[in-house]
Scaffold this motif. Structure first.
Motif, PDB file in Angstrom:
ATOM      1  N   PRO A  40       0.806  -1.212   0.000  1.00 21.66           N
ATOM      2  CA  PRO A  40       0.000   0.000   0.000  1.00 21.66           C
ATOM      3  C   PRO A  40       0.848   1.275   0.000  1.00 21.66           C
ATOM      4  O   PRO A  40       2.016   1.257   0.382  1.00 21.66           O
ATOM      5  N   ASP A  41       0.237   2.348  -0.418  1.00 18.67           N
ATOM      6  CA  ASP A  41       0.895   3.648  -0.477  1.00 18.67           C
ATOM      7  C   ASP A  41       1.236   4.124   0.937  1.00 18.67           C
ATOM      8  O   ASP A  41       0.338   4.292   1.766  1.00 18.67           O
ATOM      9  N   PRO A  42       2.509   4.363   1.237  1.00 27.27           N
ATOM     10  CA  PRO A  42       2.897   4.828   2.575  1.00 27.27           C
ATOM     11  C   PRO A  42       2.220   6.141   2.963  1.00 27.27           C
ATOM     12  O   PRO A  42       1.950   6.372   4.143  1.00 27.27           O
ATOM     13  N   GLN A  43       1.928   6.984   1.984  1.00 26.34           N
ATOM     14  CA  GLN A  43       1.247   8.249   2.288  1.00 26.34           C
ATOM     15  C   GLN A  43      -0.161   7.989   2.815  1.00 26.34           C
ATOM     16  O   GLN A  43      -0.644   8.688   3.708  1.00 26.34           O
ATOM     17  N   GLU A  44      -0.821   6.974   2.262  1.00 23.27           N
ATOM     18  CA  GLU A  44      -2.161   6.597   2.722  1.00 23.27           C
ATOM     19  C   GLU A  44      -2.093   6.075   4.158  1.00 23.27           C
ATOM     20  O   GLU A  44      -2.929   6.408   4.992  1.00 23.27           O
ATOM     21  N   LEU A  45      -1.083   5.265   4.432  1.00 20.92           N
ATOM     22  CA  LEU A  45      -0.896   4.744   5.786  1.00 20.92           C
ATOM     23  C   LEU A  45      -0.649   5.888   6.763  1.00 20.92           C
ATOM     24  O   LEU A  45      -1.275   5.959   7.826  1.00 20.92           O
ATOM     25  N   ALA A  46       0.252   6.775   6.410  1.00 24.97           N
ATOM     26  CA  ALA A  46       0.605   7.891   7.286  1.00 24.97           C
ATOM     27  C   ALA A  46      -0.591   8.806   7.527  1.00 24.97           C
ATOM     28  O   ALA A  46      -0.789   9.293   8.645  1.00 24.97           O
ATOM     29  N   ALA A  47      -1.394   9.030   6.500  1.00 23.43           N
ATOM     30  CA  ALA A  47      -2.565   9.904   6.650  1.00 23.43           C
ATOM     31  C   ALA A  47      -3.547   9.343   7.674  1.00 23.43           C
ATOM     32  O   ALA A  47      -4.196  10.098   8.398  1.00 23.43           O
ATOM     33  N   LYS A  48      -3.647   8.019   7.767  1.00 20.23           N
ATOM     34  CA  LYS A  48      -4.590   7.393   8.699  1.00 20.23           C
ATOM     35  C   LYS A  48      -3.984   7.190  10.090  1.00 20.23           C
ATOM     36  O   LYS A  48      -4.685   7.274  11.088  1.00 20.23           O
ATOM     37  N   LEU A  49      -2.671   6.942  10.159  1.00 22.48           N
ATOM     38  CA  LEU A  49      -2.042   6.571  11.425  1.00 22.48           C
ATOM     39  C   LEU A  49      -1.382   7.721  12.169  1.00 22.48           C
ATOM     40  O   LEU A  49      -1.172   7.628  13.379  1.00 22.48           O
ATOM     41  N   CYS A  50      -1.039   8.790  11.463  1.00 19.80           N
ATOM     42  CA  CYS A  50      -0.228   9.849  12.062  1.00 19.80           C
ATOM     43  C   CYS A  50      -1.017  11.122  12.337  1.00 19.80           C
ATOM     44  O   CYS A  50      -2.044  11.390  11.712  1.00 19.80           O
TER      45      CYS A  50
END
Length: 121
Positions: A40-50
């Protein structure tokens, strides 16, 4: 334990935890496994987790390496603690690797996952 064999394999854990492994019609893997394999796109992960404006620390090649726990939302931090102690035990809890970030994202997004497999591996 004292002459009794105790299994910790995927099937035994799934049965003991009473968790169903849900696989969509025409698929061979559960939703989380497909998601994790697709990268998955790390930016998508960061947007949800950070926390907004925060994200992954990058390695020397500019690839996502880890998220510092202090940069994560309260919900993400709570699920990270569960993952550190119960799902994929580790003593290193100050940051979250890309693989663990995928796991936490999958939990928060309520993806079907094979918990017995996660714990046994």
């Amino acid at each position: 334990m004292r002459g009794h064999q105790i299994k910790f394999d995927e099937d035994t854990l799934t049965t003991y935890l009473k968790t169903l492994v849900v696989v969509e019609e025409g698929e061979t893997l559960c939703a989380y496994s497909r998601f994790a394999l697709l990268g998955p796109d790390p930016q998508e992960l960061a947007a949800k987790l950070c926390i907004p404006g925060r994200g992954f620390k990058l390695n020397a090649n500019g690839q996502p390496l880890k998220i510092l726990r202090k940069n994560m939302t309260t919900l993400s931090q709570t699920w990270s603690v569960l993952s550190f102690s119960n799902l994929i035990p580790t003593s290193h809890t100050s940051d979250v690797t890309l693989d663990r970030a995928k796991l936490i994202y999958g939990i928060i997004m309520k993806m079907d996952m094979n918990v017995g497999y996660l714990i046994s591996h």
